[in-house]
Design a protein around this motif. Structure first.
Motif, PDB file in Angstrom:
ATOM      1  N   UNK A 102       0.840  -1.195   0.000  1.00 27.46           N
ATOM      2  CA  UNK A 102       0.000   0.000   0.000  1.00 27.46           C
ATOM      3  C   UNK A 102       0.875   1.244   0.000  1.00 27.46           C
ATOM      4  N   UNK A 103       1.990   1.193   0.732  1.00 26.33           N
ATOM      5  CA  UNK A 103       2.915   2.332   0.779  1.00 26.33           C
ATOM      6  C   UNK A 103       3.429   2.661  -0.625  1.00 26.33           C
ATOM      7  N   UNK A 104       3.856   1.634  -1.366  1.00 25.51           N
ATOM      8  CA  UNK A 104       4.382   1.848  -2.724  1.00 25.51           C
ATOM      9  C   UNK A 104       3.296   2.379  -3.652  1.00 25.51           C
ATOM     10  N   UNK A 105       2.083   1.847  -3.541  1.00 27.03           N
ATOM     11  CA  UNK A 105       0.986   2.316  -4.382  1.00 27.03           C
ATOM     12  C   UNK A 105       0.591   3.748  -4.043  1.00 27.03           C
ATOM     13  N   UNK A 128      -6.469   9.956   3.015  1.00 24.98           N
ATOM     14  CA  UNK A 128      -6.003   9.116   4.110  1.00 24.98           C
ATOM     15  C   UNK A 128      -4.830   8.316   3.565  1.00 24.98           C
ATOM     16  N   UNK A 129      -3.585   8.751   3.844  1.00 19.81           N
ATOM     17  CA  UNK A 129      -2.420   8.080   3.253  1.00 19.81           C
ATOM     18  C   UNK A 129      -2.477   6.552   3.380  1.00 19.81           C
ATOM     19  N   UNK A 130      -2.154   5.911   2.255  1.00 23.76           N
ATOM     20  CA  UNK A 130      -2.108   4.457   2.130  1.00 23.76           C
ATOM     21  C   UNK A 130      -3.472   3.798   2.298  1.00 23.76           C
ATOM     22  N   UNK A 131      -4.548   4.581   2.245  1.00 25.11           N
ATOM     23  CA  UNK A 131      -5.890   4.048   2.423  1.00 25.11           C
ATOM     24  C   UNK A 131      -6.838   4.533   1.329  1.00 25.11           C
ATOM     25  N   UNK A 162      -9.293   3.644  -3.614  1.00 30.01           N
ATOM     26  CA  UNK A 162      -9.286   2.909  -2.349  1.00 30.01           C
ATOM     27  C   UNK A 162      -8.234   1.812  -2.424  1.00 30.01           C
ATOM     28  N   UNK A 163      -7.382   1.743  -1.413  1.00 26.54           N
ATOM     29  CA  UNK A 163      -6.351   0.713  -1.326  1.00 26.54           C
ATOM     30  C   UNK A 163      -6.713  -0.249  -0.201  1.00 26.54           C
ATOM     31  N   UNK A 164      -6.737  -1.542  -0.499  1.00 25.48           N
ATOM     32  CA  UNK A 164      -7.023  -2.549   0.523  1.00 25.48           C
ATOM     33  C   UNK A 164      -6.041  -3.705   0.382  1.00 25.48           C
ATOM     34  N   UNK A 175      -0.470  -8.721  -1.645  1.00 31.13           N
ATOM     35  CA  UNK A 175      -0.590  -7.643  -2.630  1.00 31.13           C
ATOM     36  C   UNK A 175      -1.575  -6.591  -2.135  1.00 31.13           C
ATOM     37  N   UNK A 176      -1.920  -5.658  -3.010  1.00 27.72           N
ATOM     38  CA  UNK A 176      -2.874  -4.597  -2.684  1.00 27.72           C
ATOM     39  C   UNK A 176      -3.916  -4.525  -3.794  1.00 27.72           C
TER      40      UNK A 176
END
Length: 141
Positions: free
Chosen positions: A15-18, A68-71, A97-99, A104-105
């Motif tokens: 999620x950080x990389x994305x 919302x960073x990484x979210x 939206x990242x989950x 993976x993400x």
């Protein structure tokens, strides 16, 4: 009644990389049709996309509604190419939206305010292409 377009993809990255890819202007230009993005990434701040589409320059715009960073990242969005007037009712909401999805993400993009199902299908296909491009950029080794 408006309809919502939706596209999602599983990407082999954190999620950080994305999040970095979704908020870095140089990386954005690599997966978003060459668009240059200007914003300070704060709620209430403007976000502007400059680029060229089918040989014509454009400047799309909106406002950061949620971040919302990484979210998740939620923006309003307006494109003069839509042919609609620049009034509040012409703006759509685009959400990223990242989950977590195993190691993976999953990245999900939604865009509300589509005119009808056919428009939503076109936008979902466009976002699907963006996500495939994002995946190839982020998963580069």
């Amino acid at each position: 009644m408006s309809t919502t377009a939706r596209a999602d993809i599983r990407i082999d990255a954190s999620r950080e990389r994305l999040w970095q890819a979704l908020t870095d202007p140089d990386t954005i230009s690599r997966f978003l049709f060459g668009s240059r993005v200007e914003t300070d990434w704060r709620p209430g701040s403007p976000i502007v996309y400059h680029g060229e589409w089918e040989g014509k320059p454009y400047e799309d715009k909106g406002v950061i509604l949620e971040i919302e960073p990484e979210d998740r990242l939620v923006t309003s969005y307006y494109s003069p190419l839509s042919g609609k007037p620049d009034v509040p009712d012409s703006y759509q909401t685009v959400s990223y939206l990242l989950t977590d999805d195993g190691a993976a993400t999953r990245v999900t993009i939604t865009q509300d305010g589509c005119a009808d199902e056919a428009d939503a299908e076109r936008m979902a296909a466009n976002w699907g292409a963006v996500l495939e491009s994002l995946k190839s950029v982020v998963e580069e080794r």
